[in-house]
Structure formats: structure tokens, C-alpha cells
Design an enzyme around this catalytic site. Sequence first.
Site, PDB file in Angstrom:
ATOM      1  N   GLU A 133       9.067  -3.199   6.131  1.00 17.33           N
ATOM      2  CA  GLU A 133       9.866  -2.353   5.225  1.00 17.33           C
ATOM      3  C   GLU A 133      11.362  -2.650   5.394  1.00 17.33           C
ATOM      4  O   GLU A 133      12.201  -1.757   5.294  1.00 17.33           O
ATOM      5  CB  GLU A 133       9.584  -0.869   5.493  1.00 17.33           C
ATOM      6  CG  GLU A 133       8.138  -0.456   5.325  1.00 17.33           C
ATOM      7  CD  GLU A 133       7.739  -0.260   3.862  1.00 17.33           C
ATOM      8  OE1 GLU A 133       8.536  -0.629   2.990  1.00 17.33           O
ATOM      9  OE2 GLU A 133       6.634   0.252   3.621  1.00 17.33           O
ATOM     10  N   GLY A 168       0.840  -1.189   0.000  1.00 17.76           N
ATOM     11  CA  GLY A 168       0.000   0.000   0.000  1.00 17.76           C
ATOM     12  C   GLY A 168       0.871   1.234   0.000  1.00 17.76           C
ATOM     13  O   GLY A 168       2.073   1.162   0.288  1.00 17.76           O
ATOM     14  N   HIS A 169       0.286   2.374  -0.320  1.00 20.51           N
ATOM     15  CA  HIS A 169       1.046   3.619  -0.357  1.00 20.51           C
ATOM     16  C   HIS A 169       1.464   4.019   1.058  1.00 20.51           C
ATOM     17  O   HIS A 169       0.973   3.466   2.054  1.00 20.51           O
ATOM     18  CB  HIS A 169       0.208   4.731  -1.006  1.00 20.51           C
ATOM     19  CG  HIS A 169      -1.074   5.015  -0.269  1.00 20.51           C
ATOM     20  ND1 HIS A 169      -1.127   5.767   0.899  1.00 20.51           N
ATOM     21  CD2 HIS A 169      -2.365   4.645  -0.533  1.00 20.51           C
ATOM     22  CE1 HIS A 169      -2.367   5.840   1.323  1.00 20.51           C
ATOM     23  NE2 HIS A 169      -3.147   5.176   0.474  1.00 20.51           N
ATOM     24  N   ASN A 170       2.369   4.978   1.183  1.00 17.36           N
ATOM     25  CA  ASN A 170       2.763   5.490   2.490  1.00 17.36           C
ATOM     26  C   ASN A 170       1.538   6.020   3.215  1.00 17.36           C
ATOM     27  O   ASN A 170       0.759   6.794   2.651  1.00 17.36           O
ATOM     28  CB  ASN A 170       3.803   6.614   2.344  1.00 17.36           C
ATOM     29  CG  ASN A 170       5.147   6.091   1.883  1.00 17.36           C
ATOM     30  OD1 ASN A 170       5.469   4.919   2.060  1.00 17.36           O
ATOM     31  ND2 ASN A 170       5.949   6.960   1.268  1.00 17.36           N
ATOM     32  N   GLY A 171       1.371   5.588   4.469  1.00 19.10           N
ATOM     33  CA  GLY A 171       0.216   6.018   5.240  1.00 19.10           C
ATOM     34  C   GLY A 171      -1.022   5.164   5.040  1.00 19.10           C
ATOM     35  O   GLY A 171      -2.101   5.494   5.542  1.00 19.10           O
ATOM     36  N   SER A 172      -0.867   4.041   4.332  1.00 21.82           N
ATOM     37  CA  SER A 172      -2.033   3.184   4.069  1.00 21.82           C
ATOM     38  C   SER A 172      -2.398   2.309   5.257  1.00 21.82           C
ATOM     39  O   SER A 172      -3.472   1.705   5.275  1.00 21.82           O
ATOM     40  CB  SER A 172      -1.777   2.304   2.841  1.00 21.82           C
ATOM     41  OG  SER A 172      -0.676   1.440   3.067  1.00 21.82           O
ATOM     42  N   GLY A 173      -1.500   2.213   6.257  1.00 15.62           N
ATOM     43  CA  GLY A 173      -1.792   1.423   7.456  1.00 15.62           C
ATOM     44  C   GLY A 173      -0.973   0.154   7.577  1.00 15.62           C
ATOM     45  O   GLY A 173      -1.201  -0.643   8.493  1.00 15.62           O
ATOM     46  N   LYS A 174       0.011  -0.043   6.708  1.00 13.15           N
ATOM     47  CA  LYS A 174       0.790  -1.284   6.701  1.00 13.15           C
ATOM     48  C   LYS A 174       1.514  -1.522   8.019  1.00 13.15           C
ATOM     49  O   LYS A 174       1.366  -2.571   8.651  1.00 13.15           O
ATOM     50  CB  LYS A 174       1.812  -1.275   5.555  1.00 13.15           C
ATOM     51  CG  LYS A 174       1.220  -1.079   4.168  1.00 13.15           C
ATOM     52  CD  LYS A 174       2.271  -1.227   3.088  1.00 13.15           C
ATOM     53  CE  LYS A 174       3.441  -0.277   3.219  1.00 13.15           C
ATOM     54  NZ  LYS A 174       3.073   1.140   3.045  1.00 13.15           N
ATOM     55  N   SER A 175       2.323  -0.545   8.436  1.00 13.41           N
ATOM     56  CA  SER A 175       3.096  -0.714   9.668  1.00 13.41           C
ATOM     57  C   SER A 175       2.197  -0.714  10.901  1.00 13.41           C
ATOM     58  O   SER A 175       2.489  -1.404  11.888  1.00 13.41           O
ATOM     59  CB  SER A 175       4.161   0.390   9.785  1.00 13.41           C
ATOM     60  OG  SER A 175       5.156   0.231   8.796  1.00 13.41           O
TER      61      SER A 175
END
EC number: 7.-.-.-
Length: 278
Positions: A165, A39-46
Amino acid sequence: MGNVIRVQHLNYTYPEAKQQALTDVSFDVSKGEWLAIIGHNGSGKSTLAKNLNGLLAPESGTVQVAGMTLSEETVWDIRAKVGIVFQNPDNQFVGATVADDVVFGLENRGVPRPEMIKRVDEALDRVGMTAFADREPARLSGGQKQRVAIAGIVAQRPEIIILDESTSMLDPAGRQEVLGVIRELKDELGLTVLSITHDIDEAAEAHRIILLNDGKINEIGTPSEIFSHGMELLRLGLDVPYSEKLKDALAQRGIAMPKDYMDNERLVDYLWTLHSTM
């Protein structure tokens, strides 16, 4: 195989935030599976990764790991099952030498010294860093540092490794070096791997991919299913596999190209066959 992770209707909002970071997220992970979350940066992955081992507490919903439901009572047992390799290995180093760093987590868990020595030796051997045991971590390359971080996790014998990441700060050679180590460890130890990434090539290693967009699951599918969207991925703030970029460029020049996803090898075979019929 059974599910080693089950997430049901997970929601999370950071303190004082106006928008949820995760909204109604549900998915399962099978034992031994490699699952990529993109997902893009800020999508909630981390944020999702941190909810899986209790670094963050879900606002609502449930997280089950190895049959245990995440709670204050089970969080330490779950953390023993889950190891996380973060983006910047320098933030994980605490020892003066590579061996000191790998042994740190074992000391915290009270592992007897003879067992600690055995596990450290095995872990360093598995990631190809035995010859660097007495080196200072600061003197290693980026790929070598991540290998040491992985060794520190492997020594604790988790069932699940989360790569948060973990290859994003590495050059292409270092990235392939680390992914190669993970592939070998997964096959050798039967590990379950969750890869949190925006790198399309890393995601292509997975059995399945979860596509996150603004904290919600946009789609779950195989790499072929996800990458078949081609240039539409750009709209979601993601890169597109090189093979898809080339297919799109060739299609714009009037060359008939298949709609389904092709990795580099399949595309070369297709183009060779196409060329031979011209």
C-alpha cells in the site's frame, strides 16, 4: 524465467481470531515479474506480504523465496532478498538526514564503509534524491519520502521489492512519481515487484493480478482478464477503472460497447473510430 517466489497451500490465522486471514493460498512469481495483489480492506493482502518474508510465520503451507524455504533457519537470508516499502514512510525513517536513513540498513548488515557510501550515492541517484541527501526526511513531500524509503531498500540490493500500500497516502501526482521510479528500477536492476494495493491504476502496471477475497484467491489473471469483470469488481469492494465506468455508462445509453477490457488509450481509439462511422 524461473520462479523466484512459490507459495503452496498457505494458511494463517491471527492469535485469538475466529476466522483464518489466509486460506489455502497458492501461487508462483517469475523472476522479473510485476505481480499485483488486490482486494478489499481486510482481504488478507498485507497479511500475505508479511508471510512472504517471515514477519509472520505461516500456520501451515510453504513459502519459497529465491530457492529457499522459509523457516527459522532461513528467515534472515530471505529478508536479505526481499525489501518492503510500507504505507507510511514516516514509520520507516530512523535517520536525522536522508543519507543517514538510507545507510541505516547497510550499517545493520555490517557493510564496509567505503561500500556503504557507494551504495547510498547510487541508490539516491537512482530515485532522483541526490540533492536531498542532507535534508531532514520530515521536510520532504509524501512522494519524496517514499522515494527515500525505496532508496533505503535498493541500497540493500534485494531481488524482490514488495510495495505494501506504498502509494495509498499519496496524491495522484505523488502516486505516479513513485510508480515511475519503481518502473525504472525494475527495468534497470531486473527486480521482481509485488504490489499490494487497492488502487486499480497501480494494479494495471502489473503483468498479472491476484484477486484476494476474504483470505482466499478469487482469481489470478492479466489486468485485461481481471478488469474485464467491470462493475462486478464493486461487489468485491474494489474500485473499477475509469475506462470501465465510462463503458458501462455509454452502454446504458444504448451505445454498443465491447465486453473485453480497454484501458483509457484503447477506449479513446475505439470511440474515435465509432464516432467516425456515425
